[in-house]
Design a protein around this motif. Structure first.
Motif, PDB file in Angstrom:
ATOM      1  N   ALA A 129      44.856  49.495  39.886  1.00 47.46           N
ATOM      2  CA  ALA A 129      45.246  50.125  41.300  1.00 47.46           C
ATOM      3  C   ALA A 129      44.095  49.582  42.523  1.00 47.46           C
ATOM      4  N   CYS A 130      43.822  48.576  42.285  1.00 48.82           N
ATOM      5  CA  CYS A 130      42.574  47.980  43.267  1.00 48.82           C
ATOM      6  C   CYS A 130      43.184  47.084  44.163  1.00 48.82           C
ATOM      7  N   ASN A 131      43.453  47.214  45.432  1.00 46.73           N
ATOM      8  CA  ASN A 131      43.844  46.146  46.434  1.00 46.73           C
ATOM      9  C   ASN A 131      43.388  46.321  47.884  1.00 46.73           C
ATOM     10  N   PRO A 132      42.123  45.649  47.900  1.00 51.02           N
ATOM     11  CA  PRO A 132      41.518  45.921  49.337  1.00 51.02           C
ATOM     12  C   PRO A 132      42.392  45.220  50.441  1.00 51.02           C
TER      13      PRO A 132
ATOM     14  N   ASP B  88      38.757  37.500  52.909  1.00 47.85           N
ATOM     15  CA  ASP B  88      37.327  37.560  53.581  1.00 47.85           C
ATOM     16  C   ASP B  88      36.205  37.553  52.990  1.00 47.85           C
ATOM     17  N   ASP B  89      35.216  36.905  53.372  1.00 51.29           N
ATOM     18  CA  ASP B  89      34.014  36.629  52.581  1.00 51.29           C
ATOM     19  C   ASP B  89      33.199  37.950  52.358  1.00 51.29           C
ATOM     20  N   THR B  90      33.404  39.012  53.089  1.00 42.96           N
ATOM     21  CA  THR B  90      32.813  40.388  52.978  1.00 42.96           C
ATOM     22  C   THR B  90      33.568  41.329  52.025  1.00 42.96           C
ATOM     23  N   MET B  91      34.763  40.838  51.457  1.00 44.50           N
ATOM     24  CA  MET B  91      35.500  41.686  50.763  1.00 44.50           C
ATOM     25  C   MET B  91      35.780  41.119  49.489  1.00 44.50           C
ATOM     26  N   PRO B  92      35.854  42.018  48.456  1.00 46.48           N
ATOM     27  CA  PRO B  92      35.892  41.452  46.996  1.00 46.48           C
ATOM     28  C   PRO B  92      37.227  40.710  46.710  1.00 46.48           C
ATOM     29  N   ALA B  93      37.111  39.744  45.778  1.00 44.27           N
ATOM     30  CA  ALA B  93      38.363  39.085  45.227  1.00 44.27           C
ATOM     31  C   ALA B  93      38.857  40.085  44.437  1.00 44.27           C
ATOM     32  N   ALA B  94      40.288  40.083  44.293  1.00 41.89           N
ATOM     33  CA  ALA B  94      41.130  41.183  43.663  1.00 41.89           C
ATOM     34  C   ALA B  94      42.137  40.421  42.760  1.00 41.89           C
ATOM     35  N   LEU B  95      42.385  40.904  41.739  1.00 37.30           N
ATOM     36  CA  LEU B  95      43.507  40.506  40.769  1.00 37.30           C
ATOM     37  C   LEU B  95      44.835  41.087  41.100  1.00 37.30           C
ATOM     38  N   LEU B  96      45.884  40.327  41.907  1.00 34.08           N
ATOM     39  CA  LEU B  96      46.999  41.129  42.555  1.00 34.08           C
ATOM     40  C   LEU B  96      48.343  40.347  41.857  1.00 34.08           C
ATOM     41  N   PHE B  97      49.373  41.179  42.282  1.00 36.78           N
ATOM     42  CA  PHE B  97      50.641  40.634  41.928  1.00 36.78           C
ATOM     43  C   PHE B  97      51.232  40.288  43.093  1.00 36.78           C
ATOM     44  N   LEU B  98      51.754  38.951  43.259  1.00 37.09           N
ATOM     45  CA  LEU B  98      52.223  38.605  44.614  1.00 37.09           C
ATOM     46  C   LEU B  98      53.816  38.092  44.319  1.00 37.09           C
TER      47      LEU B  98
ATOM     48  N   LYS C 215      31.336  44.200  59.326  1.00 33.41           N
ATOM     49  CA  LYS C 215      31.107  42.546  59.358  1.00 33.41           C
ATOM     50  C   LYS C 215      32.370  41.720  59.024  1.00 33.41           C
ATOM     51  N   SER C 216      33.644  42.460  58.258  1.00 36.62           N
ATOM     52  CA  SER C 216      34.787  41.838  57.841  1.00 36.62           C
ATOM     53  C   SER C 216      35.504  41.291  59.193  1.00 36.62           C
ATOM     54  N   PHE C 217      36.002  39.939  58.924  1.00 36.35           N
ATOM     55  CA  PHE C 217      36.888  39.179  59.869  1.00 36.35           C
ATOM     56  C   PHE C 217      36.178  38.792  61.021  1.00 36.35           C
ATOM     57  N   SER C 218      34.584  39.088  61.177  1.00 33.17           N
ATOM     58  CA  SER C 218      34.000  38.762  62.246  1.00 33.17           C
ATOM     59  C   SER C 218      32.980  37.412  62.362  1.00 33.17           C
TER      60      SER C 218
ATOM     61  N   HIS D 107      35.178  31.517  58.351  1.00 30.46           N
ATOM     62  CA  HIS D 107      35.786  32.464  57.456  1.00 30.46           C
ATOM     63  C   HIS D 107      36.128  31.852  56.301  1.00 30.46           C
ATOM     64  N   TYR D 108      35.834  32.296  54.942  1.00 33.44           N
ATOM     65  CA  TYR D 108      36.180  31.903  53.757  1.00 33.44           C
ATOM     66  C   TYR D 108      37.070  32.637  53.104  1.00 33.44           C
ATOM     67  N   LEU D 109      38.148  31.592  52.617  1.00 32.68           N
ATOM     68  CA  LEU D 109      39.345  32.457  51.988  1.00 32.68           C
ATOM     69  C   LEU D 109      39.631  31.755  50.664  1.00 32.68           C
ATOM     70  N   HIS D 110      40.037  32.432  49.584  1.00 31.50           N
ATOM     71  CA  HIS D 110      40.389  31.623  48.268  1.00 31.50           C
ATOM     72  C   HIS D 110      41.592  32.298  47.660  1.00 31.50           C
ATOM     73  N   VAL D 111      42.190  31.583  46.965  1.00 27.87           N
ATOM     74  CA  VAL D 111      43.701  32.290  46.063  1.00 27.87           C
ATOM     75  C   VAL D 111      43.458  31.254  44.911  1.00 27.87           C
ATOM     76  N   ARG D 112      43.763  31.742  43.829  1.00 28.43           N
ATOM     77  CA  ARG D 112      44.000  31.131  42.613  1.00 28.43           C
ATOM     78  C   ARG D 112      44.859  31.888  41.750  1.00 28.43           C
ATOM     79  N   SER D 113      45.713  30.791  41.031  1.00 36.34           N
ATOM     80  CA  SER D 113      46.416  31.500  39.869  1.00 36.34           C
ATOM     81  C   SER D 113      45.549  32.383  38.923  1.00 36.34           C
ATOM     82  N   ALA D 114      45.869  33.546  38.376  1.00 40.75           N
ATOM     83  CA  ALA D 114      44.991  34.315  37.391  1.00 40.75           C
ATOM     84  C   ALA D 114      45.070  33.759  36.001  1.00 40.75           C
ATOM     85  N   TYR D 115      44.227  33.729  35.388  1.00 36.21           N
ATOM     86  CA  TYR D 115      43.943  33.330  33.879  1.00 36.21           C
ATOM     87  C   TYR D 115      44.619  34.197  32.991  1.00 36.21           C
TER      88      TYR D 115
END
Length: 266
Positions: free
Chosen positions: A110-113, A54-64, A84-87, A91-99
């Motif tokens: 420990a951060c995963n919004p 969601d564009d109101t929430m930060p991008a996070a480096l996660l393990f999927l 404002k989230s999900f409203s 709506h903008y969504l983005h995923v990419r492979s981590a460098y």
């Protein structure tokens, strides 16, 4: 590596689907409705990814681990998110492979919004045996959402993990793989005098080793060295409340600084 982003509704119908190699940006033109769900899938069984749902929430480096889903929150479940989230209707969504340098650097592990109840595949993730009244503003996920506001309670952005006055409460942070933990940083909720605080707790690692930590009555960051401990999870337990009239201690945020196992710098 191929990623896909899709959105489905309560009837299981696909509202959006997009697939791309290594990086994907999706825009959904439509208003979310109750029962809508966002899905992220990776062609690999495990992958590090930069995720923004969601564009109101930060991008996070996660393990999927393969795929994950997030049910779009409504009503009481929405209370722990930015209003404002999900409203809106776009709506903008983005995923990419981590460098590689993003993966290997020292960072907050420990951060995963985007953690939620039922999440078992997007790490870090949390579980707790107690959450105050089952309310979203006191859910375990709040302790890793990146929000540090801790001088109030019960509404965004003053989210926290609440224990419903239960001294047997436990909180577990799962990493989904082995990481090397150098430092643990805890922010207690500090809505004094409404809040109490804990004087100490046990931090347990996946090999069974336990490290006691001692707290001050403070809303500031409290730092605890972990000595490069390699572990799959961290558990907080044996939370001892201070001798204070308030029965309401709570945890606003946990940060865990370290590296992937085997990537420690000399």
């Amino acid at each position: 590596m191929t990623f896909s982003i899709s959105i489905t509704n309560a009837a299981g119908e696909t509202l959006l689907h997009k697939r791309a190699e290594n990086e994907i940006t999706a825009v959904y033109d439509g208003e979310y409705r109750e029962g809508d769900c966002i899905h992220v899938t990776c062609s690999e069984p495990e992958a590090f990814a930069l995720v923004q749902l969601d564009d109101t929430m930060p991008a996070a480096l996660l393990f999927l681990k393969g795929s994950c889903s997030l049910t779009v929150p409504f009503n009481e479940k929405k209370a722990s998110y930015n209003p404002k989230s999900f409203s809106g209707t776009r709506h903008y969504l983005h995923v990419r492979s981590a460098y590689p340098h993003e993966i290997m650097q020292r960072r907050n592990l420990a951060c995963n919004p985007y953690d939620s109840h039922g999440n078992t595949t997007l790490f870090p993730r949390t579980e707790a045996n107690i959450e105050t009244r089952g309310e979203s503003v006191f859910a375990s996920r709040n302790a890793i959402d990146g929000l540090l506001a801790n001088t109030f309670h019960g509404e965004w952005p003053y989210t926290s993990w609440g224990i419903n006055r239960d001294p047997a409460a436990e909180f577990t942070l799962f990493f989904g793989r082995t990481v090397r933990v150098e430092e643990i940083v805890l922010y207690l909720r500090a809505d004094f005098p409404h809040d109490a605080w804990w004087t100490q707790a046990d931090v347990t690692f996946s090999d069974g080793q336990t490290m006691p930590v001692h707290f001050q009555k403070s809303g500031a960051a409290q730092h605890f060295a972990a000595g490069g401990k390699e572990t799959d999870f961290i558990r907080l337990s044996r939370l001892i409340k201070a001798d204070d009239p308030s029965p309401f201690p709570a945890l606003t945020q946990i940060e865990v600084y370290g590296t992937e196992a085997g990537s420690a710098r000399p």
